[in-house]
Structure formats: structure tokens, C-alpha cells
Enzyme design. Structure first.
Site, PDB file in Angstrom:
ATOM      1  N   CYS A  70       0.859  -1.187   0.000  1.00  0.00           N
ATOM      2  CA  CYS A  70       0.000   0.000   0.000  1.00  0.00           C
ATOM      3  C   CYS A  70       0.891   1.231   0.000  1.00  0.00           C
ATOM      4  O   CYS A  70       1.751   1.371   0.874  1.00  0.00           O
ATOM      5  CB  CYS A  70      -0.900  -0.019   1.232  1.00  0.00           C
ATOM      6  SG  CYS A  70      -1.858   1.501   1.504  1.00  0.00           S
ATOM      7  N   CYS A 177      -1.054   4.047  -6.858  1.00  0.00           N
ATOM      8  CA  CYS A 177      -1.837   3.367  -5.827  1.00  0.00           C
ATOM      9  C   CYS A 177      -1.917   1.910  -6.242  1.00  0.00           C
ATOM     10  O   CYS A 177      -2.193   1.615  -7.411  1.00  0.00           O
ATOM     11  CB  CYS A 177      -3.231   3.980  -5.706  1.00  0.00           C
ATOM     12  SG  CYS A 177      -4.381   3.032  -4.648  1.00  0.00           S
TER      13      CYS A 177
END
Length: 261
Positions: A70, A177
Site C-alpha cells: 500500500c 496506488c
């Protein structure tokens, strides 16, 4: 060999699939936080606390390495997780692939969450690795959330909105992302302009998976027998892959080749 990956949700699937392709014999531990997701809107202190809890749940399974799958958690929690777990467990963060993207000369667009777009962290990466290259930061409103829930209409709308903010002369897009890597084909189709050279997309999953192996002194063995197990932790409790994960090839790959632990 056992490699753990952590995230609030299914954004870690791209890196997990990359690890599985490099080492189909590796045992995998996925540690998610469905009770606390999404992490993006949280304060740094709150996000770090939740990320640390997810990391410790994974660490209890004694992996050889832990990947923070992440970008947001890497920005805010990587130093804390490393301080707690290293040197016993190497911790690998996920950084947007701005350096290899800029090497092509640009123009470059960085698709990222609104919280990351324009952040000092991302601006620092641009200054360090993309000096002299035209870079446009594109906030992708709602895209990570749409991918997380496999909401096809919402994904299409969010991709279209971000594509509209992307300059027409862009030659390279950085997927800033981890969720975005799950819909890379749709991003490419939305940004590719007729008559222009093929668009280059740069994600982080492959590099992160390779770095995890390097940190533990292991080599890729993509032809190894696919005997690695899969353990899924949901806010610390063993469970199964979220249903939305199976909407993506990366999730189906894990289900297809991973026996129960």
C-alpha cells in the site's frame, strides 16, 4: 519460504500475484484490515496504529519478509513497522515507480489518490527522480474505493474522470496506488490516444516482489511446483479472500494455485 503482505484491502493483490508468479512454492500470508478500511482518510497516528496491528498479525505467522502492499501505508507507517519488526523480519515498502517512468523522458502522469496527489512525499519523489521531465499529478477521485468493491460502473466513471485530467501528450502513466494495478488495462484504454505511440504504464508490484526475494537472499523460481499455501487474515482473524478479490485475475490466480494451509 514464507512471505507476508499487508494492506487495508485488496490493493495488495498485484504484489501478491507477482510474488506467486516468481515463487509459486512460497507460502503466502495476506493481512488485511476490513474493520478499519479505508486507511487513506485517517490521521497519520491512526493509520500507523492500524497498520502496525495488521503487521503484527502477519508477523505472528513468522514470515521471512513482510511487504507493505500500500502506497499510503508506506508513506505514513513504514518507519514504525520497520522499527518494530526489523531486523528479524525484513519490511519492504511500496513506492510509486516514478524513477523508471521518468527515465523514458516523459511527459509523465502520476495517477494517485487525492490524499497522495500533491503531498510532500510525492513531490519529493518527483524532485529526486524526475528532474527536467514534465510531470502531471492526477488525483483519481473514488478509483481505489471502486476497485476495492469491484464496482464496475464506479471504476469506469473514476477512470474516465482521471483520464479527462490527463494531458493528451502523456506517454507514460505511473500507477501511484496499488489498487490501480488491478485495472491497468482499463486505464491504458482510457488514456491511449489514437495515433500516439503505445502508452507505458509503470506499477510497483513486480519490483516490490523482486525486492522481497532479494532481501531474504532468494532467487526467482517461476517453474517451481505450485505448492505454496495461502493464509488470509482479516483484522487479525483467519478467513478467506474477500469476494471482490475474485473479480480480478490476480485474485483468481491465488485461489487457483494456492492450497489451504
Amino acid at each position: 519460504m514464507k512471505i507476508a503482505l499487508m494492506d487495508s484491502g485488496i490493493g495488495l493483490l498485484a504484489a501478491t500475484a507477482a510474488v506467486r508468479r516468481l515463487r509459486p512454492d512460497a507460502d503466502l500470508v495476506l493481512s488485511l484490515d476490513p474493520d478499519g478500511m479505508p486507511w487513506g482518510p485517517r490521521t497519520t497516528e491512526d493509520l500507523t496504529a492500524r497498520a502496525m496491528a495488521v503487521a503484527e498479525a502477519a508477523a505472528a505467522h513468522r514470515p521471512d519478509a513482510l511487504i507493505i502492499g500500500c502506497n499510503t501505508a508506506t508513506v505514513h507507517a513504514l518507519p514504525t513497522v520497520r522499527a518494530r519488526l526489523e531486523p528479524g523480519i525484513p519490511v519492504i515498502g511500496t513506492v510509486p515507480a516514478i524513477k523508471p517512468a521518468a527515465a523514458g523522458g516523459g511527459p509523465v502522469a502520476i495517477w494517485a489518490t487525492p490524499a497522495t496527489t500533491g503531498s510532500p512525499y510525492q513531490r519529493g519523489l518527483i524532485e529526486d527522480f524526475a528532474d527536467g521531465v514534465t510531470v502531471t499529478e492526477v488525483p483519481c477521485w473514488g478509483l481505489a474505493e471502486a476497485v476495492e468493491h469491484a464496482d464496475e460502473p464506479a471504476v469506469e466513471a473514476a477512470v474516465a474522470a482521471a483520464a479527462a485530467l490527463t494531458p493528451r501528450d502523456v506517454t507514460t502513466v505511473v500507477l501511484g496506488c496499488t489498487h490501480y494495478e488491478l485495472v491497468a488495462d482499463r486505464i491504458r484504454a482510457a488514456v491511449q490516444r489514437p495515433g500516439r505511440p503505445p502508452l507505458a504504464l509503470h506499477g510497483s508490484a513486480g519490483a516490490v516482489a523482486a525486492q522481497a526475494l532479494r532481501r531474504i537472499g532468494a532467487r526467482p523460481a517461476p517453474d517451481a511446483a505450485p505448492g505454496g499455501s495461502l493464509t488470509v487474515l482479516l483484522s487479525g482473524q483467519e478467513g478467506g479472500l474477500p469476494a471482490a478479490a475474485l473479480a480480478y485475475p490476480e485474485g483468481r490466480l491465488l485461489q487457483a494455485v494456492s492450497p489451504a494451509p
